[in-house]
Every structure is written in structure tokens, then in C-alpha cells.
Design an enzyme around this catalytic site. Structure first.
Site, PDB file in Angstrom:
ATOM      1  N   SER A 193     -59.945   7.360  55.024  1.00 11.62           N
ATOM      2  CA  SER A 193     -59.533   8.398  56.077  1.00 11.62           C
ATOM      3  C   SER A 193     -60.366   8.167  57.184  1.00 11.62           C
ATOM      4  O   SER A 193     -60.084   8.885  58.258  1.00 11.62           O
ATOM      5  CB  SER A 193     -59.482  10.098  55.543  1.00 11.62           C
ATOM      6  OG  SER A 193     -60.816  10.242  55.417  1.00 11.62           O
ATOM      7  N   LYS A 209     -65.349  14.477  57.029  1.00 12.48           N
ATOM      8  CA  LYS A 209     -64.157  14.551  58.197  1.00 12.48           C
ATOM      9  C   LYS A 209     -64.951  14.757  59.516  1.00 12.48           C
ATOM     10  O   LYS A 209     -66.080  15.349  59.532  1.00 12.48           O
ATOM     11  CB  LYS A 209     -63.259  15.549  57.966  1.00 12.48           C
ATOM     12  CG  LYS A 209     -62.257  15.337  56.846  1.00 12.48           C
ATOM     13  CD  LYS A 209     -61.295  14.302  57.034  1.00 12.48           C
ATOM     14  CE  LYS A 209     -60.398  14.177  55.875  1.00 12.48           C
ATOM     15  NZ  LYS A 209     -61.128  13.775  54.646  1.00 12.48           N
TER      16      LYS A 209
END
Length: 200
Positions: free
Chosen positions: A120, A158
Site C-alpha cells: 500500500s 500509512k
């Protein structure tokens, strides 16, 4: 005293260090350009900036990059695996020790390593099986790459964006969707300050 690096300069320096550790010789301009999806001229601009700031020197021949103060390393614990994908696994106990460049470490803060699982964050050049250097802190600015723990005891890596009513955890992968959580359901473990890649 060395000048502070931009995020891109730090990532390129990390790449050079990891490449030397894995191959026994420095990367070429094309190696750097390919890794960061930039032109060779763009790679040269970043290397010139790193040289001007005192982090490396370059000769006229190919593969002549030399990182300065290479002997200055810090041993950090790998405390577990963190998801760069769906939040899948809580941080564990220390599993191994890895040396990282002293330039990644900020005096007065504790640091640790996490091994990345997932894709990701690939648009920030953070790949599956990389190690990320995390500076322990419980606050962050919008756009920082952070390690967080959710209320379901899951850890993820993230970009963070903090709003009054929610926290957005955004992947650096255009194929994946952001995660939105209430502020009380997110605990910031620290800010990512470096990437270690071991080849082979």
C-alpha cells in the site's frame, strides 16, 4: 553540522546505503533513476544536493558514490511486522537487531524498526519486506507517514491526515482506498524517518 535532508533526499540516501550493503558497491545513476522513476538528470540533481550537504562524495567514474561517515551506525530492534496494506498484525516483541545509519536518528528520541508487509506504500518507494525506521512519538503532521495502532489492536503504516471528527489513513497506492477512523480509535506509535532495504 550537516544540513537537514528533504524527504526525497533521505530516501535516495537510504537507497544508496542499502544498495551498497547488498551488492558491495554503490548504485549507478541509472539504478537510482530506475528505483525512483525519475530521469538520470533528476537523480544527478539529488546526488549533487546530498554531496553539497556533506552526506556523500562522487567521482568522475561510474559507481563512484561514497557515503561519508559510513562507520557511524546505530543498532535498532526489529519489534515486529506492520501492514502496508490491510491492517493485519499487531506489533510484537523484538525479533532481531539491525544496524541503521546514524543520520536517520534524531537525538533525544527513541527509535525502532518494523518489517513491512504489503504494497500500500509503493508510491513512496516502501516495498514489501522493507524495514522502516520509526521515531517514537504520539503526534504527527498531516502527510506524515506513521505507524499506528487501531482500537482492534492492528498495526498499519500509512500517511495520516487529521480532521476534527476523524483520522484518515491514506495509502500511497492509487489502487487502494483510504481508511477513516474516529480519533479515539487511533494511537500513533511513531513517524517513519527511514527505509532499509536488504537485497537477496
Amino acid at each position: 553540522m550537516k544540513k537537514e535532508l528533504t524527504d526525497r533526499q533521505k530516501k535516495i540516501l537510504d537507497f544508496v546505503l542499502s544498495y551498497i550493503d547488498s551488492h558491495g558497491y554503490p548504485p549507478s545513476i541509472r539504478d537510482i533513476a530506475r528505483a525512483f522513476r525519475i530521469t538520470p538528470r533528476g537523480a544527478i540533481v539529488h546526488l549533487n544536493a546530498l554531496e553539497k550537504k556533506g552526506y556523500l562524495t562522487r567521482g568522475k567514474r561510474a559507481r563512484s558514490i561514497k557515503v561519508l561517515n559510513r562507520s557511524e551506525a546505530i543498532r535498532l530492534p526489529v519489534v515486529g511486522t506492520i501492514a502496508a496494506g490491510n491492517a493485519i498484525e499487531a506489533i510484537e516483541n523484538p525479533t532481531e537487531i539491525i544496524e541503521v545509519p546514524k543520520a536517520m536518528i534524531k537525538i533525544g528520541f527513541d527509535h525502532f524498526l518494523l518489517r513491512v508487509r504489503g504494497e500500500s506504500m509503493i508510491e513512496e518507494h516502501i516495498l514489501d519486506k522493507d524495514y522502516v525506521v520509526i521515531r517514537k512519538q504520539n503526534t504527527a503532521n498531516n502527510g506524515d507517514i506513521v505507524a499506528v495502532l487501531t482500537n482492534s489492536n492492528e498495526a498499519t503504516l500509512k500517511k495520516i491526515y487529521i480532521e476534527p471528527e476523524k483520522i484518515i489513513l491514506k495509502p500511497a497506492n492509487s489502487k487502494m482506498q483510504p481508511i477513516e477512523l474516529k480519533p479515539e480509535n487511533v494511537k500513533i506509535l511513531g513517524k517513519m524517518v527511514g527505509v532499509i532495504r536488504i537485497y537477496g
